[in-house]
Design an enzyme around this catalytic site. Structure first.
Site, PDB file in Angstrom:
ATOM      1  N   HIS A 281       8.032  -2.170  -5.843  1.00 17.25           N
ATOM      2  CA  HIS A 281       6.965  -2.159  -6.851  1.00 17.25           C
ATOM      3  C   HIS A 281       6.419  -3.573  -7.055  1.00 17.25           C
ATOM      4  O   HIS A 281       5.339  -3.894  -6.576  1.00 17.25           O
ATOM      5  CB  HIS A 281       7.517  -1.561  -8.141  1.00 17.25           C
ATOM      6  CG  HIS A 281       6.504  -1.224  -9.172  1.00 17.25           C
ATOM      7  ND1 HIS A 281       5.158  -1.387  -8.989  1.00 17.25           N
ATOM      8  CD2 HIS A 281       6.635  -0.717 -10.424  1.00 17.25           C
ATOM      9  CE1 HIS A 281       4.514  -0.990 -10.072  1.00 17.25           C
ATOM     10  NE2 HIS A 281       5.396  -0.593 -10.963  1.00 17.25           N
ATOM     11  N   HIS A 320      -2.299   0.248   1.225  1.00 19.00           N
ATOM     12  CA  HIS A 320      -2.018   0.713  -0.132  1.00 19.00           C
ATOM     13  C   HIS A 320      -1.989   2.228  -0.125  1.00 19.00           C
ATOM     14  O   HIS A 320      -2.763   2.861   0.602  1.00 19.00           O
ATOM     15  CB  HIS A 320      -3.110   0.211  -1.093  1.00 19.00           C
ATOM     16  CG  HIS A 320      -2.705   0.282  -2.525  1.00 19.00           C
ATOM     17  ND1 HIS A 320      -2.804   1.433  -3.263  1.00 19.00           N
ATOM     18  CD2 HIS A 320      -2.176  -0.651  -3.347  1.00 19.00           C
ATOM     19  CE1 HIS A 320      -2.355   1.194  -4.486  1.00 19.00           C
ATOM     20  NE2 HIS A 320      -1.974  -0.065  -4.563  1.00 19.00           N
ATOM     21  N   ASP A 376      -1.422  -8.053  -3.535  1.00 20.20           N
ATOM     22  CA  ASP A 376      -0.322  -8.991  -3.307  1.00 20.20           C
ATOM     23  C   ASP A 376      -0.588  -9.991  -2.191  1.00 20.20           C
ATOM     24  O   ASP A 376       0.182 -10.925  -2.009  1.00 20.20           O
ATOM     25  CB  ASP A 376       0.957  -8.223  -2.964  1.00 20.20           C
ATOM     26  CG  ASP A 376       1.500  -7.530  -4.186  1.00 20.20           C
ATOM     27  OD1 ASP A 376       1.465  -8.148  -5.256  1.00 20.20           O
ATOM     28  OD2 ASP A 376       1.947  -6.373  -4.071  1.00 20.20           O
TER      29      ASP A 376
HETATM   30  N1  ACO Z   1       1.349  -3.310   8.397  1.00 17.76           N
HETATM   31  C1  ACO Z   1       1.311  -2.594   9.547  1.00 17.76           C
HETATM   32  N2  ACO Z   1       1.125  -1.263   9.604  1.00 17.76           N
HETATM   33  C2  ACO Z   1       0.986  -0.623   8.444  1.00 17.76           C
HETATM   34  C3  ACO Z   1       1.010  -1.288   7.193  1.00 17.76           C
HETATM   35  C4  ACO Z   1       1.193  -2.684   7.202  1.00 17.76           C
HETATM   36  N3  ACO Z   1       1.229  -3.378   6.063  1.00 17.76           N
HETATM   37  N4  ACO Z   1       0.843  -0.391   6.199  1.00 17.76           N
HETATM   38  C5  ACO Z   1       0.714   0.795   6.790  1.00 17.76           C
HETATM   39  N5  ACO Z   1       0.797   0.664   8.155  1.00 17.76           N
HETATM   40  C6  ACO Z   1       0.645   1.717   9.152  1.00 17.76           C
HETATM   41  C7  ACO Z   1       1.855   2.624   9.178  1.00 17.76           C
HETATM   42  O1  ACO Z   1       2.816   2.154  10.093  1.00 17.76           O
HETATM   43  C8  ACO Z   1       1.245   3.920   9.583  1.00 17.76           C
HETATM   44  O2  ACO Z   1       0.970   3.862  10.964  1.00 17.76           O
HETATM   45  P1  ACO Z   1       1.151   5.172  11.885  1.00 17.76           P
HETATM   46  O3  ACO Z   1       0.128   6.138  11.380  1.00 17.76           O
HETATM   47  O4  ACO Z   1       0.896   4.675  13.256  1.00 17.76           O
HETATM   48  O5  ACO Z   1       2.551   5.639  11.663  1.00 17.76           O
HETATM   49  C9  ACO Z   1      -0.101   3.935   8.874  1.00 17.76           C
HETATM   50  O6  ACO Z   1      -0.451   2.542   8.724  1.00 17.76           O
HETATM   51  C10 ACO Z   1      -0.101   4.615   7.524  1.00 17.76           C
HETATM   52  O7  ACO Z   1       0.846   3.961   6.693  1.00 17.76           O
HETATM   53  P2  ACO Z   1       1.743   4.694   5.610  1.00 17.76           P
HETATM   54  O8  ACO Z   1       3.086   4.008   5.599  1.00 17.76           O
HETATM   55  O9  ACO Z   1       1.704   6.165   5.796  1.00 17.76           O
HETATM   56  O10 ACO Z   1       0.972   4.353   4.275  1.00 17.76           O
HETATM   57  P3  ACO Z   1       1.554   4.536   2.823  1.00 17.76           P
HETATM   58  O11 ACO Z   1       0.397   4.872   1.969  1.00 17.76           O
HETATM   59  O12 ACO Z   1       2.724   5.431   2.779  1.00 17.76           O
HETATM   60  O13 ACO Z   1       2.093   3.068   2.476  1.00 17.76           O
HETATM   61  C11 ACO Z   1       2.239   0.860   1.667  1.00 17.76           C
HETATM   62  C12 ACO Z   1       1.451   2.170   1.662  1.00 17.76           C
HETATM   63  C13 ACO Z   1       3.705   1.117   1.260  1.00 17.76           C
HETATM   64  C14 ACO Z   1       1.615  -0.097   0.637  1.00 17.76           C
HETATM   65  C15 ACO Z   1       2.177   0.248   3.082  1.00 17.76           C
HETATM   66  O14 ACO Z   1       0.840   0.036   3.454  1.00 17.76           O
HETATM   67  C16 ACO Z   1       2.989  -1.041   3.202  1.00 17.76           C
HETATM   68  O15 ACO Z   1       4.197  -0.987   3.405  1.00 17.76           O
HETATM   69  N6  ACO Z   1       2.314  -2.223   3.052  1.00 17.76           N
HETATM   70  C17 ACO Z   1       3.015  -3.499   3.099  1.00 17.76           C
HETATM   71  C18 ACO Z   1       3.747  -3.765   1.777  1.00 17.76           C
HETATM   72  C19 ACO Z   1       2.810  -4.146   0.662  1.00 17.76           C
HETATM   73  O16 ACO Z   1       1.924  -4.992   0.827  1.00 17.76           O
HETATM   74  N7  ACO Z   1       3.022  -3.523  -0.520  1.00 17.76           N
HETATM   75  C20 ACO Z   1       2.245  -3.814  -1.716  1.00 17.76           C
HETATM   76  C21 ACO Z   1       1.397  -2.649  -2.120  1.00 17.76           C
HETATM   77  S1  ACO Z   1       0.391  -3.053  -3.507  1.00 17.76           S
HETATM   78  C22 ACO Z   1       1.397  -2.933  -4.832  1.00 17.76           C
HETATM   79  O17 ACO Z   1       2.374  -2.220  -4.836  1.00 17.76           O
HETATM   80  C23 ACO Z   1       1.084  -3.702  -6.101  1.00 17.76           C
END
Ligand code: ACO
Length: 443
Positions: A281, A320, A376
């Site tokens: 989070h 996100h 972030d």
């Molecule tokens: N880097 C590389 N690939 C990514 C990233 C990333 N940051 N985020 C998503 N992807 C890819 C996934 O691997 C997936 O690829 P695929 O379809 O080939 O399997 C696709 O994009 C979809 O991603 P999901 O994980 O299904 O997206 P979800 O909505 O579940 O996740 C999340 C969102 C957790 C924020 C994710 O994008 C992530 O882990 N980002 C990095 C961490 C981060 O910056 N978190 C802060 C969020 S903002 C906040 O909480 C205040």
């Protein structure tokens, strides 16, 4: 409930347009479930029964498709990159308002008149001090205590200083507790920071604005008055605005869930701080900094991007769950970063961040997956420029989020639809075992 049609007639024949017809193929029985605001009531599924089994329920770990409340606080459209507090776009609030005014807006539901704002500012300013015993017990934490643990404990402990806070049905009582909490969070947050540094706690300076006073409690040493650069005050105030609410996120859900027991608001907000403490989070900005340090220089970016595409790396600060076009907060933060670096000098990691963003926004891997910088991506760089250690980043988030938690708590306690939060489970364990006493089991 209607009997299953014997013919091929459309399942919805005779049903209201604003309803969902569900056919239980175990029994052939059809049910019309009312649709309101594009949702059905989960409780309505309870009428769908097989024999003497309990009624049908939904299984939704993480509440990914379950609305837990009606709310008029914050609106998000993730596809369009829209974030509004009480109907006002975040961009306009960040540009033209102040954190205290946004706090008023979130809690009261409308912008203040001049007289209302003056009274609000006065109230908040004059509740910044905490009981001396709070100071004593904060001094009792271990020298290396995490500031979020200290914040969580001290906010929860405020309930023992204000036992009247339990009277959550009285509007005046609720008001004074909300004022106290918004006012005292910076004091508790700053003291958590000073404790880790072995520096004396600085009392609030009520001549200063909310955010300037916070900076004074963080950084003042022997000078008579601490005057932070106005550009830094504005940047931090903007960051507080950007974090002030984000509808039913994990920590707000924790506040609402604990608040649904009708406990006092300090205990409910302490639960929110606990939820925010978790790395999924509040902790992503710290991970961005670690990533940028690991990349080290612009030349290493292509290899890093290749690693992301091969699935060996994650581009932290990108992507996100809700925002799929852009995170409106990220754009504003990028601008704040420029203002801060004009005062503090550029963080050398910024160059890497900008280049990463440029490449990622053009690269098919990220474009196809709709991955954009989130809030972030730049916030950690700004916090570092203020010389905050990474453990403090989440404390800053918590101070900003406090009015949002309280606005949502207030909405909860006034909402006649709300009940104590108590989800169902699907039981997967044993049943009806006969207990064997330890004297026999261990013989
Ligand atoms: N880097 C590389 N690939 C990514 C990233 C990333 N940051 N985020 C998503 N992807 C890819 C996934 O691997 C997936 O690829 P695929 O379809 O080939 O399997 C696709 O994009 C979809 O991603 P999901 O994980 O299904 O997206 P979800 O909505 O579940 O996740 C999340 C969102 C957790 C924020 C994710 O994008 C992530 O882990 N980002 C990095 C961490 C981060 O910056 N978190 C802060 C969020 S903002 C906040 O909480 C205040």
């Amino acid at each position: 409930m209607t009997d299953a049609p014997a013919t091929d007639a459309p399942a919805t024949a005779g049903a209201s347009k604003e309803s969902l017809t569900v056919r239980d193929n175990r029994t052939g029985v059809e049910y019309d479930l009312k649709i309101t605001d594009n949702t059905i009531r989960a409780a309505d599924l309870g009428q769908i029964k097989l024999g003497d089994q309990p009624g049908l329920a939904t299984y939704d770990p993480g509440f990914v498709n379950t609305a837990s409340c009606r709310s008029s606080v914050t609106y998000i459209d993730g596809d369009k990159g829209i974030l509004e507090y009480r109907g006002y776009p975040i961009e306009q609030l960040a540009e033209n308002s102040s954190f205290l005014e946004v706090a008023y807006l979130l809690i009261h539901g409308a912008l203040p008149t001049k007289a209302e704002y003056d009274a609000w500012e006065h109230e908040i300013t004059y509740h910044t001090f905490v009981h001396e015993n709070v100071k004593s017990f904060m001094e009792g934490f271990r020298y290396d205590a995490h500031p979020m643990g200290m914040l969580m404990a001290s906010v929860g402990a405020l309930s023992t200083f204000y036992p009247d806070a339990r009277n959550i049905t009285d509007p005046d009582n609720r008001h004074i507790q909300m004022v106290r909490m918004i006012a005292k969070m910076p004091t508790l947050g700053a003291w958590s920071f000073r404790h880790a540094q072995g520096k004396p706690f600085i009392y609030p300076d009520n001549d200063l604005s909310y955010t300037a006073n916070f900076l004074s409690m963080l950084f003042k040493m022997s000078e008579k008055k601490y005057g932070a650069d106005e550009r830094l005050v504005k940047a931090l105030d903007t960051l507080f605005i950007l974090h002030a609410d984000h509808e039913q996120n994990a920590s707000t859900n924790a506040v609402r869930s604990v608040g649904s027991t009708q406990v006092d608001p300090y205990s409910a907000v302490a639960a929110g701080v606990g939820a925010l403490y978790g790395p999924l989070h509040g902790g992503a900005n710290e991970a961005v900094l670690r990533m940028l340090r690991r990349i080290g220089s612009k030349q290493n970016i292509p290899a890093f991007i290749e690693g992301v595409k091969n699935g060996n790396e994650k581009l932290m600060g990108f992507g996100h769950r809700v925002y799929k076009n852009y995170d409106p907060r990220a754009k504003i933060i990028k601008k704040s970063a420029e203002d801060v670096f004009a005062v503090t000098g550029t963080n050398p990691l910024l160059e890497i961040a900008l280049e990463l963003e440029k490449i990622a926004l053009e690269d098919e891997y990220f474009v196809k997956r709709r991955l954009y910088p989130n809030v972030d991506f730049y916030s950690g760089l700004i916090y570092e420029a203020f010389q905050f250690p990474p453990e403090m980043f989440t404390v800053l988030f918590a101070i900003g989020r406090t009015p949002g938690w309280l606005a949502q708590w207030l909405e909860l306690v006034q909402d006649k639809d709300q009940k104590i939060a108590r989800p169902k489970q699907i039981y997967t364990g044993e049943r009806g075992l006969d207990f064997v006493p330890s004297s026999e089991r261990w013989a």
